[in-house]
Enzyme design. Structure first.
Site, PDB file in Angstrom:
ATOM      1  N   ARG A  38     -10.844 -17.783   0.989  1.00 12.00           N
ATOM      2  CA  ARG A  38     -10.607 -17.361   2.373  1.00 12.00           C
ATOM      3  C   ARG A  38     -11.190 -18.343   3.385  1.00 12.00           C
ATOM      4  O   ARG A  38     -10.646 -18.510   4.480  1.00 12.00           O
ATOM      5  CB  ARG A  38     -11.202 -15.972   2.598  1.00 12.00           C
ATOM      6  CG  ARG A  38     -10.351 -14.929   1.926  1.00 12.00           C
ATOM      7  CD  ARG A  38     -10.894 -13.550   2.092  1.00 12.00           C
ATOM      8  NE  ARG A  38      -9.882 -12.583   1.718  1.00 12.00           N
ATOM      9  CZ  ARG A  38     -10.111 -11.304   1.501  1.00 12.00           C
ATOM     10  NH1 ARG A  38     -11.327 -10.828   1.625  1.00 12.00           N
ATOM     11  NH2 ARG A  38      -9.137 -10.511   1.167  1.00 12.00           N
ATOM     12  N   LYS A 200       0.814   4.796  -6.532  1.00 14.04           N
ATOM     13  CA  LYS A 200       1.233   6.013  -5.830  1.00 14.04           C
ATOM     14  C   LYS A 200       2.430   5.800  -4.939  1.00 14.04           C
ATOM     15  O   LYS A 200       2.495   4.835  -4.187  1.00 14.04           O
ATOM     16  CB  LYS A 200       0.067   6.537  -4.989  1.00 14.04           C
ATOM     17  CG  LYS A 200      -1.007   7.144  -5.843  1.00 14.04           C
ATOM     18  CD  LYS A 200      -2.068   7.780  -4.992  1.00 14.04           C
ATOM     19  CE  LYS A 200      -3.072   8.509  -5.864  1.00 14.04           C
ATOM     20  NZ  LYS A 200      -4.257   8.907  -5.108  1.00 14.04           N
ATOM     21  N   GLY A 353      -2.950  -6.238  -2.559  1.00 13.55           N
ATOM     22  CA  GLY A 353      -4.110  -6.789  -3.250  1.00 13.55           C
ATOM     23  C   GLY A 353      -3.918  -6.937  -4.748  1.00 13.55           C
ATOM     24  O   GLY A 353      -4.189  -7.997  -5.319  1.00 13.55           O
ATOM     25  N   GLY A 376      -3.622  -4.433   3.072  1.00 10.33           N
ATOM     26  CA  GLY A 376      -3.254  -3.362   3.995  1.00 10.33           C
ATOM     27  C   GLY A 376      -2.383  -3.859   5.140  1.00 10.33           C
ATOM     28  O   GLY A 376      -1.405  -3.217   5.525  1.00 10.33           O
TER      29      GLY A 376
HETATM   30  P1  ADP Z   1      -1.060  -3.282  -4.506  1.00 15.95           P
HETATM   31  O1  ADP Z   1      -2.548  -3.455  -4.368  1.00 15.95           O
HETATM   32  O2  ADP Z   1      -0.382  -4.518  -5.020  1.00 15.95           O
HETATM   33  O3  ADP Z   1      -0.424  -2.770  -3.245  1.00 15.95           O
HETATM   34  P2  ADP Z   1      -1.349  -0.667  -5.636  1.00 15.95           P
HETATM   35  O4  ADP Z   1      -2.764  -0.642  -5.187  1.00 15.95           O
HETATM   36  O5  ADP Z   1      -0.388   0.207  -4.940  1.00 15.95           O
HETATM   37  O6  ADP Z   1      -0.803  -2.169  -5.623  1.00 15.95           O
HETATM   38  O7  ADP Z   1      -1.268  -0.272  -7.180  1.00 15.95           O
HETATM   39  C1  ADP Z   1      -1.972  -0.956  -8.161  1.00 15.95           C
HETATM   40  C2  ADP Z   1      -2.440  -0.038  -9.243  1.00 15.95           C
HETATM   41  O8  ADP Z   1      -1.374   0.706  -9.796  1.00 15.95           O
HETATM   42  C3  ADP Z   1      -3.059  -0.800 -10.393  1.00 15.95           C
HETATM   43  O9  ADP Z   1      -4.423  -0.466 -10.482  1.00 15.95           O
HETATM   44  C4  ADP Z   1      -2.291  -0.317 -11.617  1.00 15.95           C
HETATM   45  O10 ADP Z   1      -3.093  -0.092 -12.765  1.00 15.95           O
HETATM   46  C5  ADP Z   1      -1.682   0.980 -11.138  1.00 15.95           C
HETATM   47  N1  ADP Z   1      -0.508   1.354 -11.918  1.00 15.95           N
HETATM   48  C6  ADP Z   1       0.653   0.691 -12.028  1.00 15.95           C
HETATM   49  N2  ADP Z   1       1.486   1.304 -12.874  1.00 15.95           N
HETATM   50  C7  ADP Z   1       0.847   2.404 -13.327  1.00 15.95           C
HETATM   51  C8  ADP Z   1       1.176   3.442 -14.246  1.00 15.95           C
HETATM   52  N3  ADP Z   1       2.348   3.477 -14.866  1.00 15.95           N
HETATM   53  N4  ADP Z   1       0.259   4.409 -14.460  1.00 15.95           N
HETATM   54  C9  ADP Z   1      -0.937   4.375 -13.841  1.00 15.95           C
HETATM   55  N5  ADP Z   1      -1.310   3.423 -12.952  1.00 15.95           N
HETATM   56  C10 ADP Z   1      -0.434   2.442 -12.712  1.00 15.95           C
HETATM   57 MG    MG Z   2      -4.171  -2.003  -4.454  1.00 15.61          MG
END
Ligand code: ADP
Ligand code: MG
Length: 396
Positions: A38, A200, A353, A376
């Site tokens: 960063r 989610k 992230g 975010g």
């Molecule tokens: P990002 O940070 O890229 O926006 P998120 O924070 O929304 O992504 O989601 C990342 C998390 O989702 C990871 O910790 C991953 O383990 C979890 N994840 C992905 N697929 C599944 C699944 N099938 N069951 C449980 N957790 C999952």
């Molecule tokens: Mg995340």
């Protein structure tokens, strides 16, 4: 469109004090900077200002000290990294609101750099307190925001100060983030494919809603897919699902039609323990007692093909539990798919992230057109929202 640093070219900058909000929210280990990514990312803005004779005052937050002075959140360890990168001594100011803080900035010579202590040591930072914003504004003659990762928060050093200290412009890193993340949505080369995953659906509904009318396809993975499966009446075993979103998922499926693509097959296991047996099944064959942890090879191959046809790809959210191999396979396949698409001339953008971490883990970061530095903030831009730290900057 917002005014950027390059628009100040030709203006009298010599001797001006540039108050620059950077994102030095870096990981520390035993009092030293463990990852300087960063800091390095902010150097083009700092160098540009120095080359034009500005005196540079840098402000950032680090961690969550919650308005208290806590030694473990001090920005002091950043000084030596800056000194090494810039090849000059860098001054440090403990208290930006002390009576002699202004004097300290005025004593600087052209090209000098001064780093302020953690902005979140002040309770007024996160409250966007007007007095704190006034105090920051007194430390500069112009404002530059290069902290994209903090732009979705209306804080004193991001929003408040930008309303008071003019000109207020976007630094190079900020400008690049806005160009890609807003540009992709405003005028995408087609086909435009979005890949969405993660844990989610609830955190990403606004993204799905915002992207649906703009994209040609949305490919869904991660635990998000499970909620759609359940909404379709499929057995999902012990998979992570959000029952309170079934109705919404159904509604989205109805409205999106063929635009919304779900994985045809998934990798399931009974536990996430290393070495636990796992297998690939079509999505209609998930059994009670088993959980979906990844998209399977067939689904990954199909997604890779669709990504390969795209001219613009936006990716947010891993396809599976990528932290626990072998459930990283789907995510790695998608990352490779984006890399191949980039090679063919597509614009590939990764935000979020965990998705960014997965791309780095796969060693494919340099293959992407743009890898966002703000989780975010990138999500909110994809949702079509205006970021307060950006809104407060001058219009172009
Ligand atoms: P990002 O940070 O890229 O926006 P998120 O924070 O929304 O992504 O989601 C990342 C998390 O989702 C990871 O910790 C991953 O383990 C979890 N994840 C992905 N697929 C599944 C699944 N099938 N069951 C449980 N957790 C999952
Ligand atoms: Mg995340």
């Amino acid at each position: 469109m917002k005014r950027t640093l390059s628009a100040l070219e030709g203006q009298p900058l010599e001797g001006q004090r540039a108050f620059v909000r950077v994102d030095f929210n870096v990981p520390l280990r035993e009092g030293t900077v463990a990852d300087a990514t960063r800091i390095v990312a902010s150097l083009p803005t700092i160098r540009w200002l120095r080359e034009r004779g500005c005196r540079v005052i840098l402000a950032s937050h680090l961690g969550r000290p919650k308005g208290e002075r806590k030694a473990e959140f001090s920005l002091r360890p950043v000084v030596s990294v800056l000194e090494r990168e810039l090849g000059i001594p860098v001054a440090f100011l403990e208290d930006a609101v002390s009576p002699d803080a202004q004097q300290a900035t005025r004593r600087l010579k052209r090209g000098d750099v001064l780093l302020l202590e953690n902005t979140r040591f002040y309770p007024g930072e996160e409250r966007n307190d007007p007095d704190l914003a006034d105090a920051f504004a007194k430390l500069g003659d112009l404002y530059v925001n290069d902290a994209f990762g903090s732009a979705h928060r209306a804080h004193a050093s991001t929003e408040g100060v930008a309303r008071r200290l003019k000109p207020a412009v976007a630094g190079f890193l900020m400008a690049k983030e806005l160009a890609y993340l807003q540009g992709a949505l405003a005028d995408p080369a087609r086909p435009f494919v979005a890949v969405l995953g993660g844990a989610k659906i609830s955190g990403k509904i606004d993204v799905i809603e915002a992207l649906l009318p703009k994209v040609d396809e949305i490919l869904i993975g991660g635990a998000m897919a499970n909620t759609f499966f359940a909404a379709m009446g499929l057995e999902v075993g012990t998979s992570l699902v959000e029952p309170d979103r079934f109705a919404l998922a159904k509604d989205l499926l109805g409205r999106a039609g063929p635009k919304l693509v779900l994985p045809s097959g998934v990798t399931v296991a009974q536990t996430l323990e290393p070495g636990a047996p796992h297998r690939n099944v079509p999505r209609e064959r998930i059994e009670p007692g088993w959980a979906v942890y990844d998209i399977d090879e067939d689904a990954a191959a199909e997604y890779t093909q669709r990504i390969g046809r795209a001219k613009t790809v936006v990716w947010n959210g891993p396809m599976g539990v990528f932290e626990t191999p072998p459930f990283d396979a789907g995510t790695v396949a998608v990352a490779r798919g984006l890399a191949v698409a980039s090679d063919r001339g597509a614009t590939t953008i990764v935000g979020g992230g965990d998705s960014v971490a997965a791309v780095k883990q796969a060693g494919l970061e340099s293959k992407m057109t743009h890898v966002s530095t703000g989780g975010g903030a990138s999500l909110e831009l994809l949702e079509g929202k205006e970021l307060p730290g950006v809104a407060a900057l001058d219009d172009a």
